[in-house]
Design an enzyme around this catalytic site. Sequence first.
Site, PDB file in Angstrom:
ATOM      1  N   HIS A 190       0.816  -1.232   0.040  1.00 34.81           N
ATOM      2  CA  HIS A 190      -0.192  -0.109   0.065  1.00 34.81           C
ATOM      3  C   HIS A 190       0.909   1.191   0.201  1.00 34.81           C
ATOM      4  CE1 HIS A 190      -3.880  -1.883   1.658  1.00 34.81           C
ATOM      5  NE2 HIS A 190      -3.944  -1.915   0.457  1.00 34.81           N
ATOM      6  N   ARG A 288      -9.578  -0.004 -12.819  1.00 34.76           N
ATOM      7  CA  ARG A 288      -9.734  -1.483 -12.197  1.00 34.76           C
ATOM      8  C   ARG A 288     -10.847  -1.190 -11.115  1.00 34.76           C
ATOM      9  NH1 ARG A 288      -3.616  -1.198 -11.973  1.00 34.76           N
ATOM     10  NH2 ARG A 288      -2.940  -3.274 -12.511  1.00 34.76           N
ATOM     11  N   ARG A 337     -12.744  -1.943 -16.896  1.00 26.23           N
ATOM     12  CA  ARG A 337     -12.689  -3.881 -16.714  1.00 26.23           C
ATOM     13  C   ARG A 337     -13.667  -4.196 -15.780  1.00 26.23           C
ATOM     14  NH1 ARG A 337      -7.357  -6.059 -14.639  1.00 26.23           N
ATOM     15  NH2 ARG A 337      -8.113  -5.218 -12.624  1.00 26.23           N
ATOM     16  N   GLU A 436      -4.660 -12.280 -20.755  1.00 25.88           N
ATOM     17  CA  GLU A 436      -4.024 -12.499 -19.542  1.00 25.88           C
ATOM     18  C   GLU A 436      -3.325 -14.095 -19.245  1.00 25.88           C
ATOM     19  OE1 GLU A 436      -5.370  -9.747 -15.990  1.00 25.88           O
ATOM     20  OE2 GLU A 436      -7.112 -10.381 -17.023  1.00 25.88           O
ATOM     21  N   ASN A 459       1.012  -8.390 -16.318  1.00 27.07           N
ATOM     22  CA  ASN A 459       1.214  -8.831 -14.921  1.00 27.07           C
ATOM     23  C   ASN A 459       0.885 -10.225 -14.813  1.00 27.07           C
ATOM     24  OD1 ASN A 459       1.687  -6.045 -14.654  1.00 27.07           O
ATOM     25  ND2 ASN A 459      -0.062  -5.623 -13.597  1.00 27.07           N
ATOM     26  N   ASP A 460      -0.302 -10.444 -15.094  1.00 29.05           N
ATOM     27  CA  ASP A 460      -0.927 -11.856 -14.866  1.00 29.05           C
ATOM     28  C   ASP A 460      -0.442 -12.931 -16.038  1.00 29.05           C
ATOM     29  OD1 ASP A 460      -2.567 -12.333 -12.723  1.00 29.05           O
ATOM     30  OD2 ASP A 460      -3.883 -10.824 -13.452  1.00 29.05           O
ATOM     31  N   ARG A 470       2.643 -14.241  -9.473  1.00 26.63           N
ATOM     32  CA  ARG A 470       3.080 -12.846  -9.448  1.00 26.63           C
ATOM     33  C   ARG A 470       3.539 -12.353  -8.040  1.00 26.63           C
ATOM     34  NH1 ARG A 470      -2.226  -9.522 -11.619  1.00 26.63           N
ATOM     35  NH2 ARG A 470      -1.357  -7.648 -10.336  1.00 26.63           N
ATOM     36  N   CYS A 507      -1.865  -2.770 -20.519  1.00 30.54           N
ATOM     37  CA  CYS A 507      -2.251  -2.228 -19.243  1.00 30.54           C
ATOM     38  C   CYS A 507      -1.573  -2.714 -18.053  1.00 30.54           C
ATOM     39  CB  CYS A 507      -3.496  -2.081 -19.290  1.00 30.54           C
ATOM     40  SG  CYS A 507      -4.406  -3.860 -19.110  1.00 30.54           S
TER      41      CYS A 507
HETATM   42  C1  PEP Z   1      -2.536  -7.269 -15.318  1.00 32.64           C
HETATM   43  O1  PEP Z   1      -2.664  -8.487 -14.777  1.00 32.64           O
HETATM   44  O2  PEP Z   1      -1.569  -6.901 -16.050  1.00 32.64           O
HETATM   45  C2  PEP Z   1      -3.379  -6.315 -15.168  1.00 32.64           C
HETATM   46  C3  PEP Z   1      -3.276  -5.216 -15.575  1.00 32.64           C
HETATM   47  O3  PEP Z   1      -4.446  -6.673 -14.357  1.00 32.64           O
HETATM   48  P1  PEP Z   1      -4.288  -6.459 -12.651  1.00 32.64           P
HETATM   49  O4  PEP Z   1      -2.864  -6.228 -12.396  1.00 32.64           O
HETATM   50  O5  PEP Z   1      -5.284  -5.636 -11.938  1.00 32.64           O
HETATM   51  O6  PEP Z   1      -4.325  -7.912 -12.467  1.00 32.64           O
HETATM   52 MG    MG Z   2      -4.756  -9.174 -14.110  1.00 32.54          MG
END
Ligand code: PEP
Ligand code: MG
Length: 573
Positions: A190, A288, A337, A436, A459-460, A470, A507
């Site tokens: 955070h 988000r 989203r 993802e 990210n995912d 992750r 993103c």
């Molecule tokens: C991702 O997975 O890259 C993404 C943008 O979604 P989040 O980080 O919210 O899972």
């Molecule tokens: Mg994601």
Amino acid sequence: MSRRLDGTGLTAATGVGPAWWLDGSDPADLPTRPDPETIDPSTERDRFGAAREAVRAALERERERTAREVGGEEAAVFDAHVEFLTDPAIESAVDGSIEAGHPAPHAVRDAFAGHIETFEAMEGRMAERADDLRDVRDRLLRELSDADATAGPPDGAVVLATRLTPSEVTRLDPDRVAGVATVLGGGTAHAAILLRSMGTPAVVGVGEDLRSVDDGVVVGIDAATGTVHVDPDPEVRDRLESSDGPPVVHDRVTTRGDTAVTVAANVGSAAEARAAMERGADGVGLFRTEFLFLDREAPPDEDEQYEAYRDALAAFTRTEASDAGDPHDPYARVIVRTLDVGGDKDVPYLDLDPIENGFLGVRGIRFSLGPGRDLFEAQLRACCRAAAAGPLAVMFPLVSTPGELDEAVAILEDVLDGLRAEGVECARPELGVMVETPAAALSAAALARRVSFLSLGTNDLSGYVMAAQRDVDAVSSLADPLQPAVLRAIDRTVRGAREEGAWVGVCGEMAGDPDLARLLIGLGVEELSMAAPSVPAVKAAVAAIDDDDARRVAEAALDAETPEQVRSALSIQ
Ligand code: PEP
Ligand code: MG
């Protein structure tokens, strides 16, 4: 002698100043316990009650200030703190301890200890909750000790700390602090989220070597590279001091070869959308929406969501160029989203199960098409209503098959029919899909046939391509978007989308790294969406791109066998 220490940089900002260690006096260091015979439980209970109310009022004040000045996503941290503060289990432990003859401060310290240990023993983001608990405990202890508020850092200092709690971050004045570096802490805590959105030059997780830096020694922070320069050479110092960061650019940018690239922001609230617009974002590439659902007792209803989406759209006032363009001009597009819960995103009142709704379970679109169907319909109603006010797009998270997408779109069509039958003002939003999962990347053409864009959630995607969760530190070098296998999944996605005339954005966090813009544009990505403070640096990086060079770099990266080879193709470390 000058030396460099490395950690995780949070923004593309730099700063120089004398080191100043955050007050080391630990509020949990209490005097020896007095004799229980001397303790009057009712006085101690009153002291605890008064301290708790004072802390609650302070948290609420800070929440409001943060919501106003930073954004709703960051402000939600304080709701979580109020929840810890009023947690019945902690309250009854304090009560029991006071009853057993302990003074209020000792009772508070003991009651929090077990909870802090439990969170510390967990992995990933849950472990970071221990910081939040410690923060609440220390606020209570400071209140109980009647200690003066600790003096803040002198103007222009670089604040060093073992780790920072969210409330310590909000007490820092971004205009007076030259930078921040911490021994511990990751980029998803955070406190890190707050520092990133404040734009403070910050490097976290530097390690124990940071402790060797004494108060007063000149420290340079290069958050773009994640470097702490201790006693830097004059040239390094000049560079870090003179770099004000790239200017805010409100116009769209193109590469030197005239390729248009949309540089958008990731937000969690309408307030953040407004802040992003001020930093020059061309729109919102990822709203988000789970942040609207967090830190409360029940989900937001359709009207509350409608207002949030409509206000996010309103943040991006139309320009002359966008008035002349099509109704979905990217200057103003806000991509919402749909609810993405499960995995590491918990919403307590939804009773998600760590396995059933874990990373490989019912999360993202799977939840919306299953147990979360009612929430999904209410959210789509809110989106279709807001879409009447401007270029709103809807995208679905964690899709793995075209069938899931068909099901989601069919629900959206039903929702639209229902709204029209009720005579409610609405419009069909532009549609997109997040890529993802490896399945989505491999089926990109089939998905793209059904929507107008694909947005790479790297990210995912990195986590699933590499089978590396992750938020588990031990496998973080595997869950790296520069792993060649991940880059090949991106390439495959762009090719599939192109076959069907859809555009592709990124993103995930990698989109906010100016060093990677060349690679992503070379791979054919058309939109980059990121935390708002990174927008100016990425716009500057895009404007400097030579298209032929970007393509060459992308080809070399796709041929690489290791992330190191990719980095060397990009000439980065
Ligand atoms: C991702 O997975 O890259 C993404 C943008 O979604 P989040 O980080 O919210 O899972
Ligand atoms: Mg994601």
